[in-house]
Design a protein around this motif. Structure first.
Motif, PDB file in Angstrom:
ATOM      1  N   ASP A   1       0.829  -1.211   0.000  1.00 48.74           N
ATOM      2  CA  ASP A   1       0.000   0.000   0.000  1.00 48.74           C
ATOM      3  C   ASP A   1       0.862   1.258   0.000  1.00 48.74           C
ATOM      4  O   ASP A   1       1.015   1.935   1.013  1.00 48.74           O
ATOM      5  N   THR A   2       1.437   1.568  -1.166  1.00 54.36           N
ATOM      6  CA  THR A   2       2.271   2.761  -1.307  1.00 54.36           C
ATOM      7  C   THR A   2       1.644   3.785  -2.249  1.00 54.36           C
ATOM      8  O   THR A   2       2.294   4.757  -2.624  1.00 54.36           O
ATOM      9  N   GLY A   3       0.400   3.552  -2.653  1.00 53.90           N
ATOM     10  CA  GLY A   3      -0.231   4.422  -3.639  1.00 53.90           C
ATOM     11  C   GLY A   3       0.225   4.128  -5.049  1.00 53.90           C
ATOM     12  O   GLY A   3       0.384   5.055  -5.864  1.00 53.90           O
ATOM     13  N   PRO A   4       0.424   2.853  -5.416  1.00 54.87           N
ATOM     14  CA  PRO A   4       0.939   2.553  -6.755  1.00 54.87           C
ATOM     15  C   PRO A   4      -0.060   2.908  -7.843  1.00 54.87           C
ATOM     16  O   PRO A   4      -1.252   2.653  -7.720  1.00 54.87           O
ATOM     17  N   HIS A   5       0.433   3.488  -8.905  1.00 56.92           N
ATOM     18  CA  HIS A   5      -0.427   3.801 -10.050  1.00 56.92           C
ATOM     19  C   HIS A   5       0.408   3.841 -11.319  1.00 56.92           C
ATOM     20  O   HIS A   5       1.635   3.922 -11.273  1.00 56.92           O
ATOM     21  N   VAL A   6      -0.290   3.761 -12.426  1.00 54.31           N
ATOM     22  CA  VAL A   6       0.336   3.797 -13.744  1.00 54.31           C
ATOM     23  C   VAL A   6      -0.015   5.115 -14.416  1.00 54.31           C
ATOM     24  O   VAL A   6      -1.145   5.606 -14.291  1.00 54.31           O
ATOM     25  N   ALA A   7       0.952   5.694 -15.093  1.00 57.72           N
ATOM     26  CA  ALA A   7       0.741   6.919 -15.864  1.00 57.72           C
ATOM     27  C   ALA A   7       0.986   6.611 -17.333  1.00 57.72           C
ATOM     28  O   ALA A   7       1.983   5.962 -17.677  1.00 57.72           O
ATOM     29  N   ILE A   8       0.085   7.070 -18.192  1.00 59.62           N
ATOM     30  CA  ILE A   8       0.219   6.880 -19.633  1.00 59.62           C
ATOM     31  C   ILE A   8      -0.002   8.232 -20.305  1.00 59.62           C
ATOM     32  O   ILE A   8      -1.082   8.802 -20.205  1.00 59.62           O
ATOM     33  N   GLY A   9       1.016   8.751 -20.964  1.00 60.71           N
ATOM     34  CA  GLY A   9       0.936  10.065 -21.583  1.00 60.71           C
ATOM     35  C   GLY A   9       1.169  10.005 -23.077  1.00 60.71           C
ATOM     36  O   GLY A   9       1.999   9.219 -23.554  1.00 60.71           O
ATOM     37  N   LEU A  10       0.447  10.841 -23.825  1.00 57.52           N
ATOM     38  CA  LEU A  10       0.556  10.904 -25.279  1.00 57.52           C
ATOM     39  C   LEU A  10       0.848  12.335 -25.728  1.00 57.52           C
ATOM     40  O   LEU A  10       0.582  13.284 -25.011  1.00 57.52           O
TER      41      LEU A  10
ATOM     42  N   GLY B   1       4.309   4.705 -10.940  1.00 59.61           N
ATOM     43  CA  GLY B   1       4.567   5.665  -9.880  1.00 59.61           C
ATOM     44  C   GLY B   1       4.255   5.108  -8.499  1.00 59.61           C
ATOM     45  O   GLY B   1       3.234   4.445  -8.313  1.00 59.61           O
ATOM     46  N   PHE B   2       5.126   5.364  -7.543  1.00 57.16           N
ATOM     47  CA  PHE B   2       4.929   5.033  -6.134  1.00 57.16           C
ATOM     48  C   PHE B   2       4.692   3.537  -5.908  1.00 57.16           C
ATOM     49  O   PHE B   2       4.043   3.139  -4.946  1.00 57.16           O
ATOM     50  N   SER B   3       5.222   2.703  -6.791  1.00 56.63           N
ATOM     51  CA  SER B   3       5.063   1.258  -6.610  1.00 56.63           C
ATOM     52  C   SER B   3       6.226   0.695  -5.816  1.00 56.63           C
ATOM     53  O   SER B   3       7.341   1.228  -5.840  1.00 56.63           O
ATOM     54  N   ASP B   4       5.977  -0.386  -5.103  1.00 59.39           N
ATOM     55  CA  ASP B   4       7.046  -1.091  -4.412  1.00 59.39           C
ATOM     56  C   ASP B   4       7.867  -1.850  -5.455  1.00 59.39           C
ATOM     57  O   ASP B   4       7.306  -2.559  -6.284  1.00 59.39           O
ATOM     58  N   PRO B   5       9.200  -1.721  -5.436  1.00 59.66           N
ATOM     59  CA  PRO B   5      10.011  -2.351  -6.483  1.00 59.66           C
ATOM     60  C   PRO B   5       9.959  -3.872  -6.477  1.00 59.66           C
ATOM     61  O   PRO B   5      10.381  -4.503  -7.450  1.00 59.66           O
ATOM     62  N   GLU B   6       9.448  -4.458  -5.396  1.00 52.12           N
ATOM     63  CA  GLU B   6       9.354  -5.912  -5.355  1.00 52.12           C
ATOM     64  C   GLU B   6       8.071  -6.427  -6.009  1.00 52.12           C
ATOM     65  O   GLU B   6       7.923  -7.630  -6.212  1.00 52.12           O
ATOM     66  N   THR B   7       7.131  -5.538  -6.296  1.00 51.01           N
ATOM     67  CA  THR B   7       5.878  -5.959  -6.934  1.00 51.01           C
ATOM     68  C   THR B   7       6.008  -5.844  -8.448  1.00 51.01           C
ATOM     69  O   THR B   7       6.916  -5.197  -8.963  1.00 51.01           O
ATOM     70  N   ARG B   8       5.081  -6.478  -9.129  1.00 49.79           N
ATOM     71  CA  ARG B   8       5.142  -6.500 -10.579  1.00 49.79           C
ATOM     72  C   ARG B   8       3.740  -6.334 -11.175  1.00 49.79           C
ATOM     73  O   ARG B   8       2.739  -6.727 -10.576  1.00 49.79           O
ATOM     74  N   SER B   9       3.693  -5.786 -12.363  1.00 48.80           N
ATOM     75  CA  SER B   9       2.534  -5.876 -13.243  1.00 48.80           C
ATOM     76  C   SER B   9       3.065  -5.712 -14.653  1.00 48.80           C
ATOM     77  O   SER B   9       4.256  -5.432 -14.846  1.00 48.80           O
ATOM     78  N   ARG B  10       2.209  -5.900 -15.626  1.00 48.08           N
ATOM     79  CA  ARG B  10       2.677  -5.712 -16.996  1.00 48.08           C
ATOM     80  C   ARG B  10       1.554  -5.147 -17.855  1.00 48.08           C
ATOM     81  O   ARG B  10       0.375  -5.321 -17.550  1.00 48.08           O
ATOM     82  N   VAL B  11       1.969  -4.460 -18.911  1.00 46.88           N
ATOM     83  CA  VAL B  11       1.037  -3.933 -19.899  1.00 46.88           C
ATOM     84  C   VAL B  11       1.391  -4.598 -21.220  1.00 46.88           C
ATOM     85  O   VAL B  11       2.544  -4.566 -21.655  1.00 46.88           O
TER      86      VAL B  11
ATOM     87  N   GLY C   1      -4.836   3.812 -10.815  1.00 47.31           N
ATOM     88  CA  GLY C   1      -4.294   2.970  -9.754  1.00 47.31           C
ATOM     89  C   GLY C   1      -4.858   3.403  -8.415  1.00 47.31           C
ATOM     90  O   GLY C   1      -6.009   3.834  -8.329  1.00 47.31           O
ATOM     91  N   VAL C   2      -4.057   3.318  -7.374  1.00 46.98           N
ATOM     92  CA  VAL C   2      -4.478   3.744  -6.041  1.00 46.98           C
ATOM     93  C   VAL C   2      -4.166   5.228  -5.898  1.00 46.98           C
ATOM     94  O   VAL C   2      -3.001   5.628  -5.785  1.00 46.98           O
ATOM     95  N   LEU C   3      -5.204   6.054  -5.901  1.00 50.22           N
ATOM     96  CA  LEU C   3      -5.075   7.510  -5.852  1.00 50.22           C
ATOM     97  C   LEU C   3      -5.976   8.039  -4.754  1.00 50.22           C
ATOM     98  O   LEU C   3      -7.045   7.492  -4.500  1.00 50.22           O
ATOM     99  N   ALA C   4      -5.568   9.121  -4.110  1.00 52.67           N
ATOM    100  CA  ALA C   4      -6.281   9.618  -2.931  1.00 52.67           C
ATOM    101  C   ALA C   4      -6.835  11.013  -3.157  1.00 52.67           C
ATOM    102  O   ALA C   4      -6.192  11.867  -3.774  1.00 52.67           O
ATOM    103  N   GLY C   5      -8.031  11.254  -2.636  1.00 55.54           N
ATOM    104  CA  GLY C   5      -8.636  12.575  -2.713  1.00 55.54           C
ATOM    105  C   GLY C   5      -8.076  13.533  -1.685  1.00 55.54           C
ATOM    106  O   GLY C   5      -8.255  14.748  -1.802  1.00 55.54           O
ATOM    107  N   GLU C   6      -7.392  12.993  -0.699  1.00 54.53           N
ATOM    108  CA  GLU C   6      -6.781  13.812   0.349  1.00 54.53           C
ATOM    109  C   GLU C   6      -5.641  13.021   0.966  1.00 54.53           C
ATOM    110  O   GLU C   6      -5.584  11.793   0.831  1.00 54.53           O
TER     111      GLU C   6
END
Length: 254
Positions: free
Chosen positions: A71-80, A234-244, A97-102
């Motif tokens: 629970d580090t607030g991991p999220h993915v950013a995709i920019g064009l 962004g803000f992901s734990d380096p030991e975790t994984r995902s893929r696109v 991803g995990v994003l907070a309103g406050e």
């Protein structure tokens, strides 16, 4: 007024769809996220600059795997439509991803301060919004580069598969998300089912985001890029994984 559910071209049908409609595109395979200690947290894609009257799109499938286990607030950013290779974290697109309103201030844990409008309260939760990465320089206030209110995505979980579509033109931005589930059929074949989850767009409803799908972005967000795209973590734990994977970039007349 209720929103119209966007039409989806299934991932397996995208190449034929592009060819049938004479849409220029690139198939770019896959990329792993949560790259590990000391490794880059993004992948830059070289793509020709679209014309002012063209829309640039990115289509992909996100396999979340164990990305949300920490629970580090991991999220993915995709920019064009970002500018140049030397400055990759630019353009407009999606934060998901995990994003907070406050958030809680480290100096005063009892005090909450606003962060991403429309996203779940602290500590945050699965959600997404349109972002202007060109203006997010670490100093500019969030409302200047959050181009849509956040929307909650309660179905976005670990070990799932999600189709993401992003369309960015000179003055407009839109993104939609579908959940993909595989169903076994007789004879060992598999059917993929796509369930629409939600969409965000510039400028979305609510205070500071008045508009409907198709409304132009604020003047401050008008495109000034040259093409290219990036996918980052962004803000992901380096030991975790995902893929696109099944990544496609395309452009067409708006």
């Amino acid at each position: 007024m209720s929103e119209k559910q966007p039409e989806l071209v299934r991932t397996e049908d995208l190449p034929e769809h592009f060819r049938a409609h004479n849409i220029a595109y690139k198939s770019l395979g896959s990329v792993g996220l949560g790259f590990g200690h000391g490794k880059d947290q993004y992948r830059l894609y070289d793509y020709p600059a679209p014309q002012d009257d063209e829309t640039m799109g990115l289509f992909c499938e996100w396999h979340t795997e164990d990305y949300f286990n920490v629970d580090t607030g991991p999220h993915v950013a995709i920019g064009l439509r970002g500018p140049v290779k030397e400055d990759p974290h630019r353009g407009r697109g999606l934060a998901i991803g995990v994003l907070a309103g406050e958030i809680c201030l480290p100096s005063n844990p009892g005090q909450l301060v606003p962060l991403f409008a429309g996203c779940p309260a602290a500590p945050g939760g699965p959600s997404f919004f349109i972002e202007d990465f060109s203006r997010n320089d670490g100093h500019t206030p969030v409302p200047d580069w959050q181009l849509s209110r956040g929307r909650h995505l309660p179905e976005l979980q670990g070990h799932g598969v999600y189709r993401i579509d992003i369309h960015i033109s000179k003055t407009h931005a839109w993104a939609g998300v579908w959940q993909i589930q595989e169903r076994g059929l007789a004879g060992g074949s598999v059917r993929r089912e796509y369930t629409f989850m939600n969409q965000v767009y510039c400028c979305q409803e609510g205070p500071g985001y008045s508009g409907t799908p198709g409304s132009p972005c604020p003047e401050l967000a008008i495109d000034r890029g040259r093409g290219n795209a990036f996918i980052g973590s962004g803000f992901s734990d380096p030991e975790t994984r995902s893929r696109v994977d099944n990544i496609y970039i395309a452009h067409w007349k708006s």
